[in-house]
Design an enzyme around this catalytic site. Structure first.
Site, PDB file in Angstrom:
ATOM      1  N   ASP A 312     -95.716  75.318  92.114  1.00 28.31           N
ATOM      2  CA  ASP A 312     -96.649  75.048  91.318  1.00 28.31           C
ATOM      3  C   ASP A 312     -96.401  76.987  91.080  1.00 28.31           C
ATOM      4  OD1 ASP A 312     -98.362  74.329  89.072  1.00 28.31           O
ATOM      5  OD2 ASP A 312     -99.970  75.761  90.290  1.00 28.31           O
ATOM      6  N   ASP A 507    -102.129  76.105  94.074  1.00 29.31           N
ATOM      7  CA  ASP A 507    -102.933  77.329  93.632  1.00 29.31           C
ATOM      8  C   ASP A 507    -104.517  76.430  94.698  1.00 29.31           C
ATOM      9  OD1 ASP A 507    -103.517  76.250  91.773  1.00 29.31           O
ATOM     10  OD2 ASP A 507    -102.862  78.563  90.842  1.00 29.31           O
ATOM     11  N   ASP A 511    -104.764  71.849  90.560  1.00 25.53           N
ATOM     12  CA  ASP A 511    -102.858  71.226  91.057  1.00 25.53           C
ATOM     13  C   ASP A 511    -104.031  69.693  92.654  1.00 25.53           C
ATOM     14  OD1 ASP A 511    -101.610  73.089  89.940  1.00 25.53           O
ATOM     15  OD2 ASP A 511    -101.330  74.432  91.678  1.00 25.53           O
TER      16      ASP A 511
HETATM   17  P1  ADP Z   1     -99.181  76.437  85.726  1.00 28.26           P
HETATM   18  O1  ADP Z   1     -98.584  74.833  85.657  1.00 28.26           O
HETATM   19  O2  ADP Z   1     -98.011  77.653  85.639  1.00 28.26           O
HETATM   20  O3  ADP Z   1     -99.926  76.262  87.402  1.00 28.26           O
HETATM   21  P2  ADP Z   1    -101.044  75.736  84.309  1.00 28.26           P
HETATM   22  O4  ADP Z   1    -101.271  74.002  84.212  1.00 28.26           O
HETATM   23  O5  ADP Z   1    -102.653  76.251  84.846  1.00 28.26           O
HETATM   24  O6  ADP Z   1     -99.665  76.322  84.442  1.00 28.26           O
HETATM   25  O7  ADP Z   1    -101.530  75.730  82.575  1.00 28.26           O
HETATM   26  C1  ADP Z   1     -99.974  75.646  81.272  1.00 28.26           C
HETATM   27  C2  ADP Z   1    -100.360  76.143  80.202  1.00 28.26           C
HETATM   28  O8  ADP Z   1    -101.340  75.761  79.804  1.00 28.26           O
HETATM   29  C3  ADP Z   1    -100.236  77.926  80.674  1.00 28.26           C
HETATM   30  O9  ADP Z   1     -99.372  78.318  80.098  1.00 28.26           O
HETATM   31  C4  ADP Z   1    -100.920  78.037  79.539  1.00 28.26           C
HETATM   32  O10 ADP Z   1    -100.011  77.727  78.317  1.00 28.26           O
HETATM   33  C5  ADP Z   1    -102.086  76.938  79.141  1.00 28.26           C
HETATM   34  N1  ADP Z   1    -103.101  77.021  79.442  1.00 28.26           N
HETATM   35  C6  ADP Z   1    -103.919  76.451  80.201  1.00 28.26           C
HETATM   36  N2  ADP Z   1    -105.077  77.008  80.616  1.00 28.26           N
HETATM   37  C7  ADP Z   1    -105.460  77.995  79.559  1.00 28.26           C
HETATM   38  C8  ADP Z   1    -106.482  78.782  79.170  1.00 28.26           C
HETATM   39  N3  ADP Z   1    -107.439  78.820  80.117  1.00 28.26           N
HETATM   40  N4  ADP Z   1    -106.089  79.571  78.511  1.00 28.26           N
HETATM   41  C9  ADP Z   1    -105.371  79.338  78.110  1.00 28.26           C
HETATM   42  N5  ADP Z   1    -104.184  79.380  78.209  1.00 28.26           N
HETATM   43  C10 ADP Z   1    -104.126  78.088  78.789  1.00 28.26           C
HETATM   44 MG    MG Z   2    -100.971  76.021  88.260  1.00 26.54          MG
END
Ligand code: ADP
Ligand code: MG
Length: 613
Positions: A312, A507, A511
């Site tokens: 991730d 993390d 996930d």
């Molecule tokens: P990653 O795959 O990098 O772990 P996430 O799946 O947590 O990231 O989130 C993917 C995208 O969704 C982030 O890059 C962001 O643009 C958006 N996002 C998710 N949760 C939030 C939040 N609480 N506030 C703002 N944007 C969010």
């Molecule tokens: Mg994440």
């Protein structure tokens, strides 16, 4: 074990006495007595198992062999076999006990007493009696007994026993320390966070002790193996005893029965039964020492077979500590207004992006202004603030109107779009840094001959590409929704090389489905968080990615040793069986070989504990 020692000594004494006497009824009576003293419990256990219908175990083999020896008049041999067998068992149990204790000792890091403040005085009390909220003191050179937060004092602390991190770090008030940390050069006053038994270390210990209980494919193989092995051996022994005397007129029945008995004795599978779980136990203990918690021997086997490593991005390859680096308001909003709206919308979220935005806003949040908060993992947050509908999150999850909002060109930053009542309010750009050891970890995986390294992220492609370029990850999938991540991991599972495993490191916050779906799920820095410990197969107590190649190498080493033990004992047994049938080994030599193999296998299985690099 004391009883067993007594059995061996007394039985051995009676046996020696019998050997000194000249032939007669007394001599025979003494042999029988010595036999019963040494082997009575083995006979009893095999009788009990016979009734339960699980008669094909080592007790049965030993009983059959020695009773057989009595029947053909080899009294001294019969007693010697039992005596040696018991001595070997005794030694094995002792070795097993010692090694379990040494694994425990490696991890037993919590002192039993604590200097705690009660009714104004400082008192030494049992650590178990300390409640969360009580204040205790730790002097230089001592270990902390409970998970606690520093109230006053500062000191260098050594967390190596828990995290494997060898460099001491400076700890200051407000910082949380796990139990088992060594305070090096200053006195600390700490406030207990959790009861003794709920501390992170206590949980690790429990995890490791229970870990070897889960059966691996290798162990299941042995159980299956034993199911046909023992009957096959008994059948072969019967054939050895009776077929040659039938075929060759000058073959003596007694000689061939004796050879068959040797066959039975040597066929005992005790070395395998003992050394396999012990080997896994050693590997799991050694990993725990390095801050790698492996939840079962099946996870260890999975790590060893890893060929595809999936990461991730946020919080795994990067630190997951964002800071707001730029604010681009749309028309009708000031920078401060945009930040305020975003912070209000994000105030209930635990996402690293949300926390950074709330921190950048910096002011108190008035909760009465917010209602109807709704967060969608991997997309963003919706909330009603001052009666207006606010969204903060990824571009493609926002309304059409927001898509029209042009963002100034910028570097690889993560963007959070904000809309108010369906109109663009602006964009926040947030920066995160790649973990220091990410590139080294990925290089390490390549030296371990991994086929693929993959990054999955919900972030936009530009940011993903920049992280990939800095870390060396080969394949990148960006702009994913949580469901896409599961789908891609499933594809990787379908396309992996047969007999290998797909590992996923995340993390542990959003996930969980992917952690559970991959062959082995590795959660980052989640020590103390029950949710991650539940979902993952492996937990890294610090966030260090370099622990992943280490864990893989250690697991491969452990599995290598387990296999070595299996082959070694099978080969020695086959050789002695052959010698026995050819008449070149006697009964007690066979017992000796059997016990010797078991002891060597047990000692070999302790090697992961001293494994370096
Ligand atoms: P990653 O795959 O990098 O772990 P996430 O799946 O947590 O990231 O989130 C993917 C995208 O969704 C982030 O890059 C962001 O643009 C958006 N996002 C998710 N949760 C939030 C939040 N609480 N506030 C703002 N944007 C969010
Ligand atoms: Mg994440």
């Amino acid at each position: 074990m004391k009883r067993q020692a007594g059995q061996i000594l007394i039985g051995g004494g009676v046996y020696a006495l019998a050997l000194c006497l000249s032939a007669g009824t007394v001599k025979l009576a003494l042999f029988v007595a010595a036999y019963l003293i040494c082997g009575g419990d083995v006979l009893w256990r095999s009788a009990k198992n016979l009734r339960k219908g699980e008669w094909l175990d080592e007790n049965f083999l030993m009983s059959l062999a020695t009773v057989g020896a009595f029947v053909i008049g080899e009294y001294p041999e019969a007693v010697a076999v039992m005596l040696f067998y018991q001595t070997g068992e005794f030694f094995l149990h002792w070795a097993l006990h010692r090694s379990r204790r040494s694994v425990r000792a490696l991890l037993e890091l919590q002192p039993d007493t604590v200097l705690v403040r009660r009714e104004g005085d400082w008192r030494h009390v049992p650590a178990q009696s300390v409640e969360p909220g009580e204040v205790f003191r730790v002097k230089p050179g001592e270990r902390t007994a409970l998970d606690a937060v520093i109230q006053s004092g500062q000191s260098l602390v050594d967390t190596s026993a828990l995290t494997g991190e060898s460099l001491p770090k400076q700890a200051t008030p407000g910082e949380e320390l796990f139990a088992g940390v060594i305070v090096l050069d200053g006195e600390l006053e700490l406030k207990a966070l959790r009861p003794y038994a709920a501390s992170a270390v206590a949980k690790i210990l429990e995890l490791v002790e229970n870990a070897s209980a889960k059966k691996t494919p290798t162990e299941r193989f042995i159980t299956r193996f034993a199911r046909w092995y023992t009957p096959a051996v008994v059948a072969a022994a019967v054939l050895t005893a009776f077929v040659p005397p039938l075929i060759w007129p000058d073959a003596l029945l007694k000689v061939w029965v004796y050879r068959a008995l040797i066959f039975l004795v040597i066929s005992c599978p005790c070395a395998l039964v003992l050394s396999v779980p012990l080997g896994f136990f050693g590997g799991i203990g050694a990993a725990a020492r390095r801050g790698i918690l492996i939840k079962g021997s099946n996870s260890l086997e999975g790590l060893a077979k890893g060929s595809v490593m999936v990461f991730d991005k946020t919080g795994t390859l990067t630190q997951g500590r964002f800071s707001v680096s730029a604010v681009y308001p749309a028309e009708g909003f000031s920078k401060q207004q945009l930040l305020e709206i975003a912070a209000y919308a994000e105030s209930a979220s635990s996402h690293p992006l949300a926390q950074a935005i709330v921190q950048a806003y910096g002011k108190e949040i008035d909760r009465s202004r917010i209602s109807q908060v709704h967060e969608k993992a991997g997309a963003g947050v919706w909330a009603r603030i001052d009666g207006r509908e606010v969204f903060a999150g990824r571009k493609d999850a926002s309304d059409a109107a927001a898509l029209a909002f042009a963002v100034p060109p910028q570097q690889a930053h993560t963007e959070v779009f904000v809309t108010v009542d369906g109109h663009a309010a602006g964009v926040l750009a947030l920066a995160d840094t790649v973990k220091k050891d990410a590139a080294a970890a990925i290089a390490g995986l390549k030296t371990l001959a991994f086929d693929q390294t993959v990054m999955l992220t919900g972030d936009r492609a530009e940011t993903a590409a920049s992280v990939a370029q800095q870390t060396g990850v080969e394949q990148v999938y960006a702009s994913l929704l949580p469901a896409d991540k599961v789908r891609i991991v499933e594809e990787l599972l379908n396309n992996k090389r047969p007999g290998t495993a797909v590992l996923f490191a995340g993390d542990g916050i959003n996930d969980a489905p992917v952690l559970a779906r991959a062959d082995v799920g590795i959660a980052m820095g989640a020590l103390g968080s029950d949710a991650a410990i539940e979902a993952a197969d492996v937990v890294l107590t610090d966030d260090q990615l370099s622990k992943i190649p280490q864990a893989v190498a250690l697991s491969r080493f452990t599995l290598h040793i387990v296999k070595q033990n299996i082959w070694f004992s099978l080969l020695v047994k086959a050789a002695v069986m052959a010698l026995g049938v050819l008449g070149m080994a006697n009964l007690w030599e066979a017992v000796f070989a059997d016990v010797g193999v078991a002891v060597l296998a047990v000692l070999n299985s302790l090697r992961p504990l001293v494994y370096k690099k």
